[in-house]
Design a protein around this motif. Structure first.
Motif, PDB file in Angstrom:
ATOM      1  N   ASN A 120     -25.793  22.164 -30.440  1.00 15.21           N
ATOM      2  CA  ASN A 120     -26.079  21.460 -29.249  1.00 15.21           C
ATOM      3  C   ASN A 120     -24.588  21.789 -28.768  1.00 15.21           C
ATOM      4  O   ASN A 120     -23.139  21.398 -29.247  1.00 15.21           O
ATOM      5  CB  ASN A 120     -25.629  20.329 -30.004  1.00 15.21           C
ATOM      6  N   ALA A 121     -24.657  22.545 -27.494  1.00 17.20           N
ATOM      7  CA  ALA A 121     -23.554  23.207 -26.938  1.00 17.20           C
ATOM      8  C   ALA A 121     -22.490  21.630 -26.438  1.00 17.20           C
ATOM      9  O   ALA A 121     -21.431  21.839 -26.022  1.00 17.20           O
ATOM     10  CB  ALA A 121     -23.551  24.181 -26.419  1.00 17.20           C
ATOM     11  N   GLY A 122     -23.056  21.023 -26.165  1.00 16.28           N
ATOM     12  CA  GLY A 122     -22.673  19.329 -26.256  1.00 16.28           C
ATOM     13  C   GLY A 122     -21.539  20.025 -24.213  1.00 16.28           C
ATOM     14  O   GLY A 122     -21.146  18.799 -23.386  1.00 16.28           O
ATOM     15  N   PHE A 123     -22.570  21.418 -23.054  1.00 20.47           N
ATOM     16  CA  PHE A 123     -22.175  21.836 -21.958  1.00 20.47           C
ATOM     17  C   PHE A 123     -20.765  21.930 -22.127  1.00 20.47           C
ATOM     18  O   PHE A 123     -19.821  21.982 -21.456  1.00 20.47           O
ATOM     19  CB  PHE A 123     -22.186  20.363 -21.124  1.00 20.47           C
ATOM     20  N   ASP A 124     -20.079  22.494 -23.741  1.00 23.32           N
ATOM     21  CA  ASP A 124     -18.879  23.387 -23.358  1.00 23.32           C
ATOM     22  C   ASP A 124     -18.921  24.645 -23.322  1.00 23.32           C
ATOM     23  O   ASP A 124     -19.908  24.847 -24.746  1.00 23.32           O
ATOM     24  CB  ASP A 124     -18.269  22.458 -24.644  1.00 23.32           C
ATOM     25  N   GLN A 125     -17.711  25.256 -22.999  1.00 21.42           N
ATOM     26  CA  GLN A 125     -18.061  26.733 -23.434  1.00 21.42           C
ATOM     27  C   GLN A 125     -17.714  27.411 -24.541  1.00 21.42           C
ATOM     28  O   GLN A 125     -17.558  28.251 -24.122  1.00 21.42           O
ATOM     29  CB  GLN A 125     -17.537  27.539 -22.009  1.00 21.42           C
ATOM     30  N   ASP A 126     -16.633  26.678 -25.144  1.00 20.08           N
ATOM     31  CA  ASP A 126     -15.824  26.892 -26.364  1.00 20.08           C
ATOM     32  C   ASP A 126     -16.632  26.392 -27.918  1.00 20.08           C
ATOM     33  O   ASP A 126     -17.375  25.041 -28.191  1.00 20.08           O
ATOM     34  CB  ASP A 126     -14.655  26.101 -26.479  1.00 20.08           C
ATOM     35  N   LYS A 166     -16.514  24.102 -30.513  1.00 21.66           N
ATOM     36  CA  LYS A 166     -16.629  22.822 -30.306  1.00 21.66           C
ATOM     37  C   LYS A 166     -18.043  22.265 -30.320  1.00 21.66           C
ATOM     38  O   LYS A 166     -18.502  21.174 -29.894  1.00 21.66           O
ATOM     39  CB  LYS A 166     -16.385  22.259 -28.849  1.00 21.66           C
ATOM     40  N   TRP A 167     -19.052  23.479 -30.606  1.00 26.37           N
ATOM     41  CA  TRP A 167     -20.734  22.733 -30.504  1.00 26.37           C
ATOM     42  C   TRP A 167     -21.044  22.249 -32.153  1.00 26.37           C
ATOM     43  O   TRP A 167     -20.156  22.372 -32.808  1.00 26.37           O
ATOM     44  CB  TRP A 167     -21.118  24.702 -30.781  1.00 26.37           C
ATOM     45  N   TRP A 209     -28.097  22.793 -16.769  1.00 22.64           N
ATOM     46  CA  TRP A 209     -27.908  23.198 -18.707  1.00 22.64           C
ATOM     47  C   TRP A 209     -28.749  24.045 -18.890  1.00 22.64           C
ATOM     48  O   TRP A 209     -29.570  24.581 -18.410  1.00 22.64           O
ATOM     49  CB  TRP A 209     -27.566  22.296 -19.638  1.00 22.64           C
ATOM     50  N   TYR A 239     -27.437  22.898 -24.446  1.00 22.66           N
ATOM     51  CA  TYR A 239     -27.067  22.196 -23.494  1.00 22.66           C
ATOM     52  C   TYR A 239     -25.504  23.173 -22.987  1.00 22.66           C
ATOM     53  O   TYR A 239     -24.466  22.712 -23.702  1.00 22.66           O
ATOM     54  CB  TYR A 239     -26.113  20.299 -24.047  1.00 22.66           C
ATOM     55  N   PRO A 276     -23.047  25.331 -21.001  1.00 27.30           N
ATOM     56  CA  PRO A 276     -23.041  24.926 -19.591  1.00 27.30           C
ATOM     57  C   PRO A 276     -24.301  25.909 -18.606  1.00 27.30           C
ATOM     58  O   PRO A 276     -24.175  26.999 -19.243  1.00 27.30           O
ATOM     59  CB  PRO A 276     -21.555  25.487 -19.469  1.00 27.30           C
TER      60      PRO A 276
END
Length: 158
Positions: free
Chosen positions: A50-56, A59-60, A132, A153, A155
């Motif tokens: 789950n990437a959580g809508f984060d490009q970093d 943080k996945w 997403w 997920y 971004p």
């Protein structure tokens, strides 16, 4: 409007993957019918991030290390959609905002890039926003292409 497979009569591998990840997945989800898609996975190899809508990527997280947990989560979300009153047929709405044009196939493996970009109007509520992308990881088997995992997920900026 149900989309047609852009790979038909052009590329059998990509056509099979598109049918699995778009046509069949959307139909199964909107009917909350897991039996339609359960054979599309290699259960013993499956995992999802789950990437959580984060490009970093730092943080996945490993959202699903067990196939059964993913199945249960999928069913819970699909059943919730059955209890939601949409202003248009859900299957048509999801097709309109789903794109799968990039599928890389190499040596019996594939990565498919599926994007969601749009909203679905819910009767009496704010629209549901789907924005997403998901990278699906697939493997060719004797019985066809199978999903071994995905990163979801991610971004998406068109």
């Amino acid at each position: 409007m149900i989309k047609s497979n852009p790979f038909l009569d052009k590329d059998t591998d990509r056509a099979e993957i598109w049918d699995m990840l778009v046509a069949k997945d959307i139909q199964a989800y909107t009917q909350a019918d897991w039996s339609m898609v359960e054979s599309d996975f290699l259960e013993h190899e499956f995992f999802a991030v789950n990437a959580g809508f984060d490009q970093d990527p730092g943080k996945w997280n490993l959202a699903f290390s067990r196939f059964g947990d993913y199945r249960d989560s999928w069913l819970e979300a699909a059943r919730a959609s059955l209890d939601t009153e949409y202003a248009e047929p859900l299957e048509d709405a999801i097709h309109k905002l789903t794109t799968l044009e990039q599928i890389e196939v190499k040596d019996g493996k594939a990565i498919a890039r599926k994007q969601f970009d749009g909203t679905i109007q819910v009767v009496g509520k704010e629209p549901e926003v789907l924005k997403w992308q998901t990278l699906y990881y697939l493997k060719q088997t004797e019985s066809g292409w199978k999903i071994v995992g995905f990163t979801g997920y991610l971004p998406y900026t068109a």
